[in-house]
Design a protein around this motif. Structure first.
Motif, PDB file in Angstrom:
ATOM      1  N   GLU A  91       2.300   1.696  -3.484  1.00 13.85           N
ATOM      2  CA  GLU A  91       1.271   2.175  -4.412  1.00 13.85           C
ATOM      3  C   GLU A  91       1.031   3.666  -4.225  1.00 13.85           C
ATOM      4  OE1 GLU A  91      -2.069  -0.351  -3.635  1.00 13.85           O
ATOM      5  OE2 GLU A  91      -1.391  -1.879  -5.041  1.00 13.85           O
ATOM      6  N   ASN A  92       0.979   4.124  -2.979  1.00  7.02           N
ATOM      7  CA  ASN A  92       0.762   5.546  -2.708  1.00  7.02           C
ATOM      8  C   ASN A  92       1.891   6.396  -3.274  1.00  7.02           C
ATOM      9  OD1 ASN A  92      -1.683   5.227  -1.449  1.00  7.02           O
ATOM     10  ND2 ASN A  92      -0.803   5.034   0.594  1.00  7.02           N
TER      11      ASN A  92
ATOM     12  N   GLU B 187       0.830  -1.209   0.000  1.00 11.29           N
ATOM     13  CA  GLU B 187       0.000   0.000   0.000  1.00 11.29           C
ATOM     14  C   GLU B 187       0.864   1.259   0.000  1.00 11.29           C
ATOM     15  OE1 GLU B 187      -3.438   2.079   2.744  1.00 11.29           O
ATOM     16  OE2 GLU B 187      -3.212  -0.103   2.816  1.00 11.29           O
TER      17      GLU B 187
END
Length: 61
Positions: A35-36, A32
């Motif tokens: 991805e950010n 995550e």
């Protein structure tokens, strides 16, 4: 193909995937975060194509 042979092949395949996951798998939080970072960089790159536009998100009050 006999059932025992099929089960052996499935076990080998699952073992191979387990090995790959151990080598390359990342925790969900790590994925995550990655991805950010990628999304932020992509948005900054996109926004730089339109310097006269105000593409910043509105500030919450």
């Amino acid at each position: 193909m006999d059932i025992n042979m099929n089960n052996e092949l499935n076990n080998e395949l699952n073992s191979d995937f387990d090995d790959l996951e151990a080598m390359f798998g990342a925790a969900d939080a790590d994925i995550e975060k990655m991805e950010n970072v990628v999304l932020s960089n992509n948005l900054k790159g996109f926004a730089s194509c339109f310097p006269e536009w105000d593409l910043h998100p509105p500030i919450g009050r």
